[in-house]
Write a protein that holds these residues in place. Structure first.
Motif, mmCIF file in Angstrom:
data_model
loop_
_atom_site.group_PDB
_atom_site.id
_atom_site.type_symbol
_atom_site.label_atom_id
_atom_site.label_comp_id
_atom_site.label_asym_id
_atom_site.label_seq_id
_atom_site.Cartn_x
_atom_site.Cartn_y
_atom_site.Cartn_z
ATOM 1 N N LEU A 236 3.036 -8.577 5.720
ATOM 2 C CA LEU A 236 1.521 -8.049 5.529
ATOM 3 C C LEU A 236 0.956 -7.287 6.774
ATOM 4 O O LEU A 236 0.384 -6.308 6.368
ATOM 5 N N ARG A 237 1.120 -7.705 7.964
ATOM 6 C CA ARG A 237 0.909 -6.831 9.278
ATOM 7 C C ARG A 237 1.601 -5.655 9.168
ATOM 8 O O ARG A 237 0.693 -4.572 9.520
ATOM 9 N N ALA A 238 2.784 -5.705 8.844
ATOM 10 C CA ALA A 238 3.467 -4.184 9.099
ATOM 11 C C ALA A 238 2.998 -3.245 7.737
ATOM 12 O O ALA A 238 2.757 -2.087 8.198
ATOM 13 N N SER A 239 2.734 -3.613 6.699
ATOM 14 C CA SER A 239 2.218 -2.867 5.561
ATOM 15 C C SER A 239 0.717 -2.280 5.867
ATOM 16 O O SER A 239 0.497 -1.085 5.811
ATOM 17 N N GLU A 240 -0.158 -3.315 6.349
ATOM 18 C CA GLU A 240 -1.510 -2.789 6.830
ATOM 19 C C GLU A 240 -1.409 -1.896 7.837
ATOM 20 O O GLU A 240 -2.017 -0.775 7.718
ATOM 21 N N ALA A 241 -0.533 -2.003 8.759
ATOM 22 C CA ALA A 241 -0.353 -0.802 9.899
ATOM 23 C C ALA A 241 0.511 0.219 9.715
ATOM 24 O O ALA A 241 0.679 1.077 10.595
ATOM 25 N N GLY A 242 1.115 0.436 8.444
ATOM 26 C CA GLY A 242 1.898 1.391 7.842
ATOM 27 C C GLY A 242 3.300 1.311 8.897
ATOM 28 O O GLY A 242 3.781 2.564 8.947
ATOM 29 N N ILE A 243 3.676 0.292 9.211
ATOM 30 C CA ILE A 243 5.000 0.186 9.789
ATOM 31 C C ILE A 243 6.238 0.127 8.908
ATOM 32 O O ILE A 243 6.176 -0.647 7.810
ATOM 33 N N ALA A 376 1.626 -5.816 -1.392
ATOM 34 C CA ALA A 376 0.898 -4.595 -1.914
ATOM 35 C C ALA A 376 -0.476 -5.009 -2.733
ATOM 36 O O ALA A 376 -1.474 -4.505 -2.389
ATOM 37 N N GLY A 377 -0.370 -6.015 -3.473
ATOM 38 C CA GLY A 377 -1.151 -6.474 -4.355
ATOM 39 C C GLY A 377 -2.607 -7.247 -3.593
ATOM 40 O O GLY A 377 -3.517 -6.987 -3.838
ATOM 41 N N SER A 378 -2.017 -7.820 -2.621
ATOM 42 C CA SER A 378 -3.031 -8.423 -1.538
ATOM 43 C C SER A 378 -3.776 -7.495 -0.737
ATOM 44 O O SER A 378 -4.854 -7.812 -0.329
ATOM 45 N N LEU A 379 -3.282 -6.248 -0.743
ATOM 46 C CA LEU A 379 -4.172 -5.118 -0.095
ATOM 47 C C LEU A 379 -4.620 -4.275 -0.738
ATOM 48 O O LEU A 379 -5.331 -3.399 -0.541
ATOM 49 N N GLY A 380 -4.761 -4.704 -2.012
ATOM 50 C CA GLY A 380 -5.520 -3.930 -3.000
ATOM 51 C C GLY A 380 -4.717 -2.945 -3.667
ATOM 52 O O GLY A 380 -5.338 -1.871 -4.179
ATOM 53 N N SER A 381 -3.296 -2.838 -3.758
ATOM 54 C CA SER A 381 -2.640 -1.972 -4.300
ATOM 55 C C SER A 381 -2.989 -0.560 -4.195
ATOM 56 O O SER A 381 -2.929 0.222 -5.025
ATOM 57 N N THR A 389 5.899 -1.191 -0.399
ATOM 58 C CA THR A 389 6.598 -2.082 -1.089
ATOM 59 C C THR A 389 7.802 -1.779 -1.988
ATOM 60 O O THR A 389 8.670 -2.345 -1.830
ATOM 61 N N SER A 390 7.721 -0.791 -2.345
ATOM 62 C CA SER A 390 8.861 -0.104 -3.135
ATOM 63 C C SER A 390 9.866 0.201 -2.351
ATOM 64 O O SER A 390 11.053 -0.284 -2.732
ATOM 65 N N ALA A 391 9.804 0.832 -0.862
ATOM 66 C CA ALA A 391 10.692 1.122 0.124
ATOM 67 C C ALA A 391 11.423 -0.346 0.449
ATOM 68 O O ALA A 391 12.445 -0.463 0.547
ATOM 69 N N ASP A 436 -8.718 -13.605 -9.381
ATOM 70 C CA ASP A 436 -8.658 -12.218 -8.546
ATOM 71 C C ASP A 436 -7.386 -11.416 -8.085
ATOM 72 O O ASP A 436 -7.285 -10.330 -8.156
ATOM 73 N N TRP A 437 -6.392 -12.298 -8.242
ATOM 74 C CA TRP A 437 -5.016 -12.072 -7.981
ATOM 75 C C TRP A 437 -4.413 -11.882 -9.393
ATOM 76 O O TRP A 437 -3.116 -11.399 -9.322
ATOM 77 N N LEU A 438 -4.825 -11.927 -10.413
ATOM 78 C CA LEU A 438 -4.171 -11.854 -11.778
ATOM 79 C C LEU A 438 -3.686 -10.475 -12.032
ATOM 80 O O LEU A 438 -2.521 -10.292 -12.468
ATOM 81 N N PRO A 439 -4.411 -9.173 -11.594
ATOM 82 C CA PRO A 439 -3.744 -8.098 -11.735
ATOM 83 C C PRO A 439 -2.402 -7.753 -10.978
ATOM 84 O O PRO A 439 -1.836 -6.938 -11.429
ATOM 85 N N ILE A 440 -2.161 -8.521 -10.055
ATOM 86 C CA ILE A 440 -0.709 -8.445 -9.383
ATOM 87 C C ILE A 440 0.309 -8.803 -10.234
ATOM 88 O O ILE A 440 1.329 -7.740 -10.383
#
Length: 453
Positions: A236-243, A376-381, A389-391, A436-440
């Protein structure tokens, strides 16, 4: 009034507020099945096996308690209650939070000791020759849902060591796969699980079992990975930071394949029979119907999902083997650059015999793919999170394929079906617990459906 009756009277109102109590909202209806006792220096230590009849299917819980003649310092949150004994007051505590229980439990395991039976038997079993010269501290790990884990700092002749001992709360007849699988992996030389230290094996009355006795694991101790980080938080931290996470995901895929290969070598495999495939398809359809009833938006995808499931039934299925059973990023740690897998217990409320059956490794693969989707979903997609996430998903699959030698992409329709079933399960869970997480999961169902059209 007997001591054990006093315990049960206090435990009944306390039990319903515990995170691991499965029948939330119901008033516990308790029956004491048996207890066992271990010696301690300054308290009476009992471990009660208590059946709750309030659920549709009764649940057997393990409730370790300590009796003290005076309050335990800094333990108000662990106090179950008090009761009079002559002119004195007895304080009853939740055992894992009391040093008297936690220290006696580890000593029992490493010393292969047998508890005093009070209608239930318990024996410690050490898997090696760990010599604990002293227990420096013990604390309960917070945040667990279904069990209670105690973290120890101990001294040994080889130096200090951290140990984690999981006390199983909901008990079932049969060997716990968390103990059996991790111990087998460690014995086979795998570095992808912590070192196993030992367990507590128990036996108790059960009229439904041959001979009227049930057997199972009550606790499991292993090395605690100091300084390790939860893979979910790391990702999650890596995705948020774009790592870029592709190298990490690739390594995780390879480790997953290595663990599957070692489990197959340790416990064997068998070809999937027509009955095995039919049972899997039937369970998928049952879950789909439940999901449509609770999440009507899924109904519009039913035709496509039915088609994917039907097509999967005509494909060649891989052999069955022992698997993790509940695999996602939250079950993995990163320790010194190495992925470490944990919690092979499977779904805790499923019968133990079901959790110990061979299954399809694709179920674990699909579970981890879904876990990357949740990042991805927890970060608002966002578009960035979706690309990350795809990569990561592709890299995970590449790592698995390279290590296993099995080209999952050549059988993508079957993997999609397993992932679809997992997303269907998630939709029901989120609708009930985290709307709230149902859209994931709904987004995943639509994506998988569009690919299978």
């Amino acid at each position: 009034m007997s001591v054990l009756t006093s315990h049960l009277d206090l435990i009944a109102p306390w039990l319903g507020s515990q995170r691991w109590f499965a029948s939330k909202g119901r008033l516990p209806e308790l029956e004491l099945i048996g207890s066992w006792q271990i010696p301690a220096a300054d308290a009476q230590v009992h471990s009660h096996l208590i059946m709750d009849h309030s659920a549709t299917v009764p649940v057997l819980y393990q409730v370790p308690v300590t009796e003290r003649e005076s309050p335990l310092d800094d333990a108000d949150g662990a106090l179950i209650g008090t009761y009079p004994s002559g002119n004195d007051t007895v304080y009853l505590y939740d055992g894992p939070h009391d040093p008297a229980y936690s220290q006696s439990l580890l000593t029992m395991i490493t010393g292969n000791a047998t508890a005093a039976s009070e209608g239930a038997d318990a024996t410690g079993r050490a898997f090696g020759k760990l010599e604990v010269t002293s227990i420096l501290s013990a604390r309960v790990l917070t945040g667990e849902q279904s069990n209670t884990s105690i973290i120890y700092r101990v001294d040994t002749p080889d130096g200090p060591l951290r140990v984690i001992c999981k006390v199983f709360r909901a008990l079932h007849h049969g060997e716990n796969p968390d103990v059996v699988l991790q111990s087998a992996l460690a014995a086979a030389g795998s570095h992808s699980v912590p070192h196993s230290i030992g367990c507590v094996e128990g036996e108790w009355n059960d009229v439904g079992q041959p001979g009227g006795r049930a057997r199972g694991h009550l606790a499991f101790a292993q090395e605690f990975m100091t300084g390790a980080e939860d893979a979910w938080r790391f990702a999650l931290r890596a995705s948020e930071a774009g790592i870029d996470f592709r190298a990490d995901a690739h390594a995780l895929g390879a480790v997953t394949a290595e663990v599957h290969r070692t489990l197959a070598a340790s416990f064997g495999t068998r070809p999937a029979s027509v009955e095995d495939i039919a049972e899997a398809l039937s369970s998928w359809q049952s879950r789909l119907q439940v999901a449509i009833d609770e999440v009507p938006a899924i109904a519009e995808l039913r035709g496509v999902i039915d088609g994917l499931y039907a097509a999967a039934g005509d494909l060649e299925w891989p052999p069955l083997q022992r698997v993790h059973g509940d695999y996602h990023l939250g079950q993995v740690l990163l320790a010194d650059g190495q992925w470490i897998l944990l919690d092979f217990e499977g779904e805790p409320l499923r019968p133990m015999l079901e959790r110990s059956r061979p299954d399809f490794a694709l179920r674990d693969v699909a579970g981890m793919l879904r876990s990357f989707d949740y990042v991805a979903g927890s970060l608002g997609s966002t578009e960035h999170a979706a690309e990350w996430t795809s990569a990561s998903r592709r890299a995970f699959l590449s790592g698995y394929i390279e290590e296993s030698g099995t080209d999952l992409r050549a059988h993508r329709e079957l993997l999609d079906a397993f992932e679809m079933d997992k997303a269907v399960y998630e939709a029901v869970y989120e609708a009930r617990n985290r709307p709230d997480w149902l859209p994931i999961p709904l987004s995943a169902l639509r994506r998988l459906a569009s690919r299978s059209r």
